[in-house]
Design an enzyme around this catalytic site. Structure first.
Site, PDB file in Angstrom:
ATOM      1  N   ARG A 163       0.812  -1.224   0.000  1.00  0.00           N
ATOM      2  CA  ARG A 163       0.000   0.000   0.000  1.00  0.00           C
ATOM      3  C   ARG A 163       0.845   1.274   0.000  1.00  0.00           C
ATOM      4  O   ARG A 163       0.406   2.332   0.450  1.00  0.00           O
ATOM      5  CB  ARG A 163      -0.984   0.011   1.170  1.00  0.00           C
ATOM      6  CG  ARG A 163      -1.990  -1.128   1.114  1.00  0.00           C
ATOM      7  CD  ARG A 163      -3.011  -1.018   2.245  1.00  0.00           C
ATOM      8  NE  ARG A 163      -3.997  -2.099   2.142  1.00  0.00           N
ATOM      9  CZ  ARG A 163      -3.865  -3.292   2.692  1.00  0.00           C
ATOM     10  NH1 ARG A 163      -2.769  -3.566   3.386  1.00  0.00           N
ATOM     11  NH2 ARG A 163      -4.804  -4.208   2.557  1.00  0.00           N
ATOM     12  N   LYS A 183       1.876  10.684 -11.709  1.00  0.00           N
ATOM     13  CA  LYS A 183       0.928   9.827 -12.419  1.00  0.00           C
ATOM     14  C   LYS A 183       1.646   8.544 -12.826  1.00  0.00           C
ATOM     15  O   LYS A 183       2.610   8.577 -13.583  1.00  0.00           O
ATOM     16  CB  LYS A 183       0.375  10.542 -13.659  1.00  0.00           C
ATOM     17  CG  LYS A 183      -0.705  11.550 -13.341  1.00  0.00           C
ATOM     18  CD  LYS A 183      -1.138  12.336 -14.565  1.00  0.00           C
ATOM     19  CE  LYS A 183      -1.863  11.485 -15.574  1.00  0.00           C
ATOM     20  NZ  LYS A 183      -2.411  12.310 -16.682  1.00  0.00           N
ATOM     21  N   GLU A 202       7.052  15.918 -26.670  1.00  0.00           N
ATOM     22  CA  GLU A 202       6.569  16.493 -25.420  1.00  0.00           C
ATOM     23  C   GLU A 202       7.078  17.927 -25.247  1.00  0.00           C
ATOM     24  O   GLU A 202       6.364  18.795 -24.742  1.00  0.00           O
ATOM     25  CB  GLU A 202       7.005  15.637 -24.232  1.00  0.00           C
ATOM     26  CG  GLU A 202       6.348  14.273 -24.162  1.00  0.00           C
ATOM     27  CD  GLU A 202       4.865  14.340 -23.782  1.00  0.00           C
ATOM     28  OE1 GLU A 202       4.375  15.432 -23.421  1.00  0.00           O
ATOM     29  OE2 GLU A 202       4.196  13.292 -23.848  1.00  0.00           O
ATOM     30  N   LYS A 204       5.747  21.968 -15.690  1.00  0.00           N
ATOM     31  CA  LYS A 204       4.933  20.858 -15.215  1.00  0.00           C
ATOM     32  C   LYS A 204       4.791  20.896 -13.705  1.00  0.00           C
ATOM     33  O   LYS A 204       3.704  20.612 -13.165  1.00  0.00           O
ATOM     34  CB  LYS A 204       5.513  19.516 -15.654  1.00  0.00           C
ATOM     35  CG  LYS A 204       4.629  18.357 -15.212  1.00  0.00           C
ATOM     36  CD  LYS A 204       4.819  17.101 -15.998  1.00  0.00           C
ATOM     37  CE  LYS A 204       3.750  16.071 -15.644  1.00  0.00           C
ATOM     38  NZ  LYS A 204       3.918  14.797 -16.382  1.00  0.00           N
ATOM     39  N   GLU A 264      -5.519  16.106 -11.404  1.00  0.00           N
ATOM     40  CA  GLU A 264      -6.083  16.312 -12.738  1.00  0.00           C
ATOM     41  C   GLU A 264      -7.603  16.551 -12.711  1.00  0.00           C
ATOM     42  O   GLU A 264      -8.359  15.999 -13.506  1.00  0.00           O
ATOM     43  CB  GLU A 264      -5.759  15.118 -13.653  1.00  0.00           C
ATOM     44  CG  GLU A 264      -5.780  15.465 -15.132  1.00  0.00           C
ATOM     45  CD  GLU A 264      -5.267  14.339 -16.005  1.00  0.00           C
ATOM     46  OE1 GLU A 264      -4.398  14.598 -16.834  1.00  0.00           O
ATOM     47  OE2 GLU A 264      -5.734  13.191 -15.847  1.00  0.00           O
ATOM     48  N   ARG A 306      -4.638  20.556 -14.888  1.00  0.00           N
ATOM     49  CA  ARG A 306      -3.623  19.563 -15.246  1.00  0.00           C
ATOM     50  C   ARG A 306      -3.981  18.842 -16.536  1.00  0.00           C
ATOM     51  O   ARG A 306      -3.097  18.332 -17.237  1.00  0.00           O
ATOM     52  CB  ARG A 306      -3.420  18.562 -14.099  1.00  0.00           C
ATOM     53  CG  ARG A 306      -2.290  17.576 -14.384  1.00  0.00           C
ATOM     54  CD  ARG A 306      -1.864  16.787 -13.175  1.00  0.00           C
ATOM     55  NE  ARG A 306      -0.816  15.843 -13.521  1.00  0.00           N
ATOM     56  CZ  ARG A 306      -0.115  15.119 -12.654  1.00  0.00           C
ATOM     57  NH1 ARG A 306      -0.339  15.250 -11.364  1.00  0.00           N
ATOM     58  NH2 ARG A 306       0.816  14.284 -13.064  1.00  0.00           N
ATOM     59  N   ASN A 333      -2.255  17.270 -21.357  1.00  0.00           N
ATOM     60  CA  ASN A 333      -2.567  16.233 -22.345  1.00  0.00           C
ATOM     61  C   ASN A 333      -2.737  16.806 -23.748  1.00  0.00           C
ATOM     62  O   ASN A 333      -3.258  16.127 -24.637  1.00  0.00           O
ATOM     63  CB  ASN A 333      -3.856  15.500 -21.953  1.00  0.00           C
ATOM     64  CG  ASN A 333      -3.654  14.605 -20.748  1.00  0.00           C
ATOM     65  OD1 ASN A 333      -2.636  13.928 -20.628  1.00  0.00           O
ATOM     66  ND2 ASN A 333      -4.610  14.616 -19.838  1.00  0.00           N
ATOM     67  N   HIS A 359      -2.464  14.749 -26.914  1.00  0.00           N
ATOM     68  CA  HIS A 359      -2.401  13.353 -26.494  1.00  0.00           C
ATOM     69  C   HIS A 359      -3.662  12.552 -26.789  1.00  0.00           C
ATOM     70  O   HIS A 359      -3.619  11.316 -26.769  1.00  0.00           O
ATOM     71  CB  HIS A 359      -2.095  13.269 -24.996  1.00  0.00           C
ATOM     72  CG  HIS A 359      -0.671  13.552 -24.659  1.00  0.00           C
ATOM     73  ND1 HIS A 359      -0.049  14.735 -24.972  1.00  0.00           N
ATOM     74  CD2 HIS A 359       0.269  12.798 -24.024  1.00  0.00           C
ATOM     75  CE1 HIS A 359       1.206  14.691 -24.562  1.00  0.00           C
ATOM     76  NE2 HIS A 359       1.422  13.540 -23.980  1.00  0.00           N
ATOM     77  N   HIS A 403      -2.774   9.011 -28.059  1.00  0.00           N
ATOM     78  CA  HIS A 403      -3.092   7.778 -27.335  1.00  0.00           C
ATOM     79  C   HIS A 403      -3.989   6.866 -28.171  1.00  0.00           C
ATOM     80  O   HIS A 403      -3.872   5.630 -28.104  1.00  0.00           O
ATOM     81  CB  HIS A 403      -3.779   8.107 -26.012  1.00  0.00           C
ATOM     82  CG  HIS A 403      -2.842   8.628 -24.968  1.00  0.00           C
ATOM     83  ND1 HIS A 403      -3.274   9.237 -23.810  1.00  0.00           N
ATOM     84  CD2 HIS A 403      -1.486   8.631 -24.905  1.00  0.00           C
ATOM     85  CE1 HIS A 403      -2.227   9.576 -23.080  1.00  0.00           C
ATOM     86  NE2 HIS A 403      -1.132   9.223 -23.721  1.00  0.00           N
ATOM     87  N   HIS A 413       5.934   7.345 -28.787  1.00  0.00           N
ATOM     88  CA  HIS A 413       4.932   8.206 -28.150  1.00  0.00           C
ATOM     89  C   HIS A 413       5.056   9.663 -28.601  1.00  0.00           C
ATOM     90  O   HIS A 413       4.063  10.295 -28.989  1.00  0.00           O
ATOM     91  CB  HIS A 413       5.066   8.124 -26.635  1.00  0.00           C
ATOM     92  CG  HIS A 413       4.147   9.055 -25.907  1.00  0.00           C
ATOM     93  ND1 HIS A 413       2.783   8.875 -25.867  1.00  0.00           N
ATOM     94  CD2 HIS A 413       4.403  10.194 -25.200  1.00  0.00           C
ATOM     95  CE1 HIS A 413       2.227   9.859 -25.176  1.00  0.00           C
ATOM     96  NE2 HIS A 413       3.179  10.665 -24.761  1.00  0.00           N
TER      97      HIS A 413
END
Length: 335
Positions: free
Chosen positions: A110, A132, A174, A202, A212, A216, A220, A223, A227, A239
């Site tokens: 955890r 993330k 990016e 960032k 997000e 935030r 993306n 993206h 994606h 990517h």
């Protein structure tokens, strides 16, 4: 060497940028840690010395390793070694390594502390910053994961010297995104300065919206299509290359919706081309499949087709975009 901080109150952490940053691992280890699990790939030519007992665990190469099976494998290997909650995971590699190792650290016992040592440009300016973590499903990218902030990030720009040219260009996809987020002059900066500028951008966004729920999502930009291209598969694209196409598509979609003019579209095209990234879909792209996947994007939230789009006031999340306009923009970027 540059030092920045991702400001998250009691969970704030440093980001060190510069040649040799990986050698500062020992001073940034969490207090009381007894052992370090180094997660990397056999193709990564770099090593780290934690200064404490450590063992190396290898992930397979490539995006295919970013799956639940890899997380299970790591957690079982951690357990067999006897890794405890007071120890630390060190992710040494690109975005696949930091995403998978970060997720494994988030769920093992955890939550075990993790330090990222990204060795790709894409990892240093984006993937390793912000907490993330996650893996892919056949149905989509990054659909299973957790927010788990690292204890530190060491962006050693020396590691970028061994990147294949195509991997380096992927990181520029990016970097191009950050240009449209308002980071000016990136192409004229020295490498360490450019990485620092992107990290600073960032870090500010993450500090304002860690999970997000608002701004935030702007990270993306480009993206949603990228994606979808990666999810539908069968295309020889990294990517950042897919992001390059996604940026041009997003600009053309914004133009169709009356948000920007031809000059702004041309700026997108010019920057993507200057970074030597593709700006058109691969031959034979399946528009139906791309639209279907984009409709399942995490930003959608029952609000129809949703995109981050440029506009007169900058980037915004735009919901309920007409499918006909999305398909028309896809046609414009079809090879």
């Amino acid at each position: 060497m540059r030092e920045l901080t991702v400001e998250l109150e009691d969970r704030s952490y440093p980001v060190i940028v510069g040649a040799g940053a990986r050698h500062r691992l020992l001073e940034l280890l969490p207090a009381g840690g007894g052992r370090a699990a180094i997660v990397t790939q056999e193709t990564i030519p770099w090593e780290v010395d934690s200064g404490i007992e450590q063992r190396t665990f290898f992930l397979d190469d490539g995006e295919d390793a970013k799956n639940l099976e890899s997380v299970e494998q790591l957690c079982r290997e951690f357990s067999r070694w006897g890794l405890t909650r007071s120890d630390v995971v060190v992710a040494l590699g690109g975005g696949v390594v930091t995403d998978v190792a970060g997720f494994a650290a988030a769920v093992y016992h955890r939550g075990v502390a993790v330090i990222h040592v990204p060795t790709t440009l894409l990892g240093q300016i984006d993937a390793a910053i912000g907490g993330k973590t996650g893996v892919n499903l056949p149905e989509g990218k990054n659909l299973v994961g957790a927010f788990w902030q690292p204890s530190a990030v060491l962006c050693d720009t020396e590691t970028l010297t061994t990147l294949p040219p195509r991997e380096y260009r992927s990181g520029l996809g990016e970097m191009a995104k950050y240009a449209f987020l308002g980071v000016e002059g990136l192409r004229d900066m020295a490498l360490d300065d450019a990485v620092t500028a992107c990290v600073s951008c960032k870090a500010a966004v993450v500090a304002a919206d860690e999970r997000e729920s608002g701004t935030r999502a702007l990270l993306n930009y480009g993206h949603t299509l990228a994606h979808a291209i990666e999810t539908t598969g069968g295309y020889d694209l990294l990517h950042g290359e897919a992001v390059g196409i996604g940026l041009v598509f997003a600009a053309r979609l914004a133009k169709r919706l009356g948000r920007i003019d031809d000059a702004r579209v041309a700026k997108h095209e010019k920057l993507v081309c200057e970074y030597d990234l593709p700006s058109r879909l691969p031959p034979g792209s399946d528009h139906d499949a791309l639209v279907a996947v984009m409709g399942k994007d995490k930003k959608v939230a029952n609000s129809g087709l949703t995109f981050v789009l440029d506009g007169r006031s900058g980037l915004q999340v735009v919901r309920d975009v007409p499918e006909a306009e999305v398909r028309a923009a896809l046609a414009e970027v079809d090879s």
